[in-house]
Design a protein around this motif. Structure first.
Motif: not given
Ligand SMILES: Nc1ncnc2c1ncn2[C@@H]1O[C@H](COP(=O)(O)OP(=O)(O)O)[C@@H](O)[C@H]1O
Ligand SMILES: [Mg+2]
Lengths: 325, 263, 257
Positions: B51, B53, B57, B61, B194, B218, B223
């Motif tokens: 997606h 990412v 990352q 997160y 997501w 995000s 994102k």
């Protein structure tokens, strides 16, 4: 001018009845059975500034409910309340900043931290000026020895010590009225004595008006010139302690020790209530019988070795009231 | 104002009362970071980009989510449940202060406390054992901070809602059992939304939960685009306004009820 | 026993709330496994149904633990507010008394979604349920329940030495429910797997037994049958924890009032 006025107060609670078993539980969900409890049923009384009253009555009589209504915690179903000329429900903030409340069964202190932190918080909540705060703390130290406790976490205090903390936290802001709901519950004689001394002093020194509920008649006897007795939501007695006791239990008892009892002794307005081998008990009403004359009449018939006159018992009087109510 | 600040202070002190109560929640945060990053490593071993990412990352997160989560731990719901059960809630009315404001400050105290106790250790742990959780773009940091603050307020309002609901429906017990799974799944604090099927995302768009954790996170990992970020923060603000109004009305109702029924 | 059941019926609506929302937690966890495993085919050799078997097994032992040993979760509170005094007043082994008190019908709410998930996985996996397999399953359930109980006994007993508001127990609740029995341990780095096998033996609750049933390899290539291991580890760990609890009890100091 009365500082507290309650007129025809009524309060009703609706509670869901819980029935036992699974069936009862299901019934409780879908068709709960509601019962109405008339906690207060037409309660009226008033107090003058600087008065102490003892509010007594058996468990569930409505004492705490009365206090909660007077302090603005609960809304009465009907009737009027005035505390210092204000309605405590409508002017809650104004009223509560001028009263102090202790619920003996519910702590209002922070459990995990030192007692002093709770005091400091209340000092800010009530915006107590420094001088007043220090003076009050000084006074409380002399009455209840509170400084020794201030650095101890509340959970480590004994019940008596904690109750002292509760009481101090309620008077730091010099309230005009102090509500004490069972402040002596579960305390030992020494702790009770401390608290009684405190109540007397603060009433005299600061002219604080005090409502005290208790189950300990010793508290009442020592502190309260005026007694309000409540049962099943109704006030059934309101007046001076002596007068109530005297009216309800006018009989005194004469106990005689003698070598040989005389079972058939009689005297006008008197009653032989018990007779043992060498003891006799005679009850008489001091309104119409003089103790000395009774004793004189007795000594003419039996030889008195020892005698004792028992005053009417406050416990008996109260028991009698509860029984009637 | 002073009194509310003192309430905050009291909260901070009471949470420092027991040393074990400081250490173990911190430990749990470490464990969570390990669990989440381990899972992502496993998942990303097969595809380097999911997606849009990347693994670093996603690890960022997870770390930042833990940091935000340790900060936003509110107690208003549990506290209300507890006071309701003890029957002490009505008694709180004898103090001349606004109760809702005092609860808010208790929780601000909790947040300050969590920040002091947990933030630095967690960050150090993550930096040493996982990676430095750098944002995609340093310029979004102010927006991220704003979004975290809004997230905290939103979470608090949600907790307050369940707390007031507890007062009304005390027979249903501790309504934290409803709030927690909702937040655990719908807020994207662990698995971002997501990853979820389309219908699930559609539903979550219309609920406030997604705008708690997922929005600031995000923004942080990049994102969301700049405009997307601004829009998301805007929606956060809208939700806060809506909930504030609703909670004000709800509180008036609850107050009246307590005054009639007692604790 | 009857007592626990009765107090439960006193709050029927609370029970209703739990019946609805506790399974939500369990199925929510399964949803996460599903989301992860369908998006990325397999996690380290686990199919989704394998994961469901593993996950369901974990919840069933949790449910058994809650039904029989729930009171150990409250040790700290009981110590902190002096309620533990009551337990010590009974003329019985205090630990036994403690356990008797904890029989908790609410545990059926916890165990039901576990049974549903586990049964579903078994049906999909076409496992051969011969007598040996059934005996193995029973051994695994007993062992897993004992391991969980041992962990909470140790967590609770820490409260005898240090004042705490259940921090260790709360830690363990989350640690077990979300971090170690919700995902197979082989997602973790090697060092952490060592800790979770030999120090806190959570691996034996569901990771290793599930690998055994699935015919998969485990990280440590343990020579004995893994399901049998669970039972032995469970008994040993429980006894160890019991010893620690008794030791802690000697340090019990009541409260002020
Ligand atoms: N919040 C409440 N909900 C339902 N019933 C109540 C509540 N508070 C008090 N009662 C009932 O009202 C009656 C009076 O209670 P209370 O004023 O507490 O008595 P006491 O004189 O012992 O202080 C009791 O029958 C009690 O059960
Ligand atoms: Mg009472």
């Amino acid at each position: 001018m009365s500082i507290i006025k309650a007129v025809h107060l009524r309060k009703r609670f609706i509670v869901k009845k819980k029935e036992p078993g699974l069936k009862g539980a299901l019934k409780g969900i879908f068709a709960p059975k509601k019962i109405i409890i008339n906690a207060l049923d037409d309660v009226s009384f008033s107090m003058k500034k600087g008065e102490i009253i003892g509010l007594i009555g058996p468990n569930g009589a409505g004492k705490s409910t009365t206090i909660k209504i007077l302090t603005g915690i609960l809304q009465p179903l009907s009737g009027e309340v005035e505390v210092m000329g204000l309605n405590p429900q409508k002017k809650r903030a104004e009223v509560v900043s001028r009263i102090g409340v202790v619920f003996g069964q519910r702590s209002q202190l922070y459990w995990d931290i030192r007692l002093g932190e709770s005091f400091e918080l209340f000092r800010r909540i009530y915006r107590i000026p420094d001088e007043e705060y220090n003076a009050n703390l000084e006074l409380m130290d002399s009455l209840l020895g509170i400084r020794r406790l201030i650095d101890i976490p509340v959970r480590q205090l004994s019940l008596g010590q904690r109750m002292r903390g509760e009481i101090v936290s309620a008077v730091l802001h010099s309230p005009d009225i102090l509500f004490l709901d069972e402040p002596t519950i579960g305390l030992d004689i020494q702790a009770k004595r401390n608290i009684r001394k405190f109540i007397r002093e603060i009433n005299q020194k600061k002219k604080t008006t005090i409502i005290l509920t208790t189950h300990d008649l010793g508290d009442v006897q020592e502190l309260c010139p005026r007694l309000v007795v409540i049962n099943k939501g109704k006030i059934i007695e309101d007046g001076a302690l002596d007068a109530i006791v005297h009216r309800l239990a006018p009989e005194r008892i004469l106990q005689i020790d003698t070598d040989k009892v005389k079972k058939d002794f009689t005297y006008p307005h008197c009653k032989m209530i018990k007779c043992e081998e060498n003891k006799m008990w005679i009850s008489f009403n001091r309104e119409n019988v003089s103790a000395s004359k009774l004793i004189a009449a007795l000594s003419a018939e039996v030889r008195i070795n020892d005698l004792q006159v028992k005053e009417p018992d406050i416990e008996d009087a109260i028991e009698q009231i509860y029984g009637e109510g | 104002m002073n009194k509310y600040l003192y309430i905050m202070r009291i909260k901070i002190i009471s949470h420092l009362a027991y040393d074990i109560d400081v250490i173990f929640p911190l430990l749990l945060n470490f464990v969570w970071i390990i669990t989440m990053t381990s899972i992502w490593k496993y998942v990303y071993a097969q595809n380097p980009d999911i997606h849009g990412v990347s693994l670093p990352q996603m690890q960022t997160y997870a770390i930042v989510s833990t940091l935000v989560g340790c900060f936003c731990r509110h107690e208003v719901q549990e506290e209300l449940y507890y006071r309701m059960r003890q029957g002490t809630i009505a008694i709180d009315f004898i103090r001349p202060m606004n109760l809702v404001v005092s609860w808010l400050f208790e929780d601000i105290g909790n947040m300050v406390n969590n920040l002091l106790k947990n933030f630095v250790p967690i960050l150090l742990f993550a930096v040493i054992f996982i990676q430095v959780p750098l944002p995609q773009n340093l310029s979004i940091i102010p927006l991220f901070v704003l979004s975290v603050l809004l997230c905290a307020l939103l979470l608090w309002l949600i907790s307050l809602f369940f707390g007031l609901l507890t007062v009304v429906w005390v027979d249903f017990g501790n309504l934290g059992v409803i709030r927690d799974p909702l937040l655990k799944i719908m807020a994207g604090s662990f698995v971002p939304l997501w990853f979820f099927p389309g219908w699930f995302r559609k539903v979550s768009d219309w609920l406030p939960f997604k705008y708690t954790y997922q929005t600031p996170l995000s923004i942080y990992i990049g994102k969301l685009s700049m405009t997307g970020s601004l829009a998301a923060v805007g929606i956060q603000a809208v939700w806060i306004t809506v909930l504030c109004v609703c909670m004000y009305l709800f509180w008036q109702k609850v107050k009246k009820r307590l005054l009639i029924q007692g604790g | 026993m009857r007592c626990a059941v009765q107090s439960w019926f006193e709050y029927p609506l609370e029970m209703l709330c739990w019946i609805i929302f506790i399974p939500l937690y369990s199925f929510g966890g399964l949803l996460l496994l599903k989301v992860i495993s369908t998006q990325f085919s397999e996690i380290g050799g686990w199919t989704f149904h394998g994961l469901a078997f593993f996950y369901g097994l974990g919840i069933v032992t949790h449910g058994l633990h809650v039904i029989f040993f729930f009171a150990v979760w409250h040790t700290n509170y009981m110590v902190l507010n002096g309620e533990f005094d009551r337990i010590l007043l009974y003329p019985m082994n205090p630990f036994f008394m403690f356990i008797i008190q904890s029989f908790n019908i609410a545990g059926y709410i916890d165990i039901t979604p576990g049974i549903i998930i586990f049964t579903y996985a078994c049906l999909k996996l076409n496992l051969d349920w011969n007598a040996v397999a059934i005996l193995k399953l029973i051994a695994v359930l007993i062992g897993g329940t004992l391991i969980r109980t041992g962990i909470f006994m140790i967590a609770g007993a820490i409260g005898f030495f240090r004042d705490t508001r259940n921090a260790v127990t709360n830690f363990m609740v989350d640690f077990l429910a979300y971090n170690t029995t919700a995902f197979p341990l082989n997602i973790y780095p090697y060092g952490i797997q060592v800790i979770l096998t030999f120090l806190i033996p959570v691996g034996f609750i569901n990771t290793y037994p599930a690998q055994d049933f699935m015919g998969m390899d485990n990280t440590f290539s343990i020579p004995i049958n893994l399901s049998l291991c669970t039972l032995l580890v469970g008994i040993a760990f429980f006894l160890l924890a019991y010893g620690f609890f008794r030791f802690g009890l000697k340090h019990y100091k009541s409260t002020g009032s």
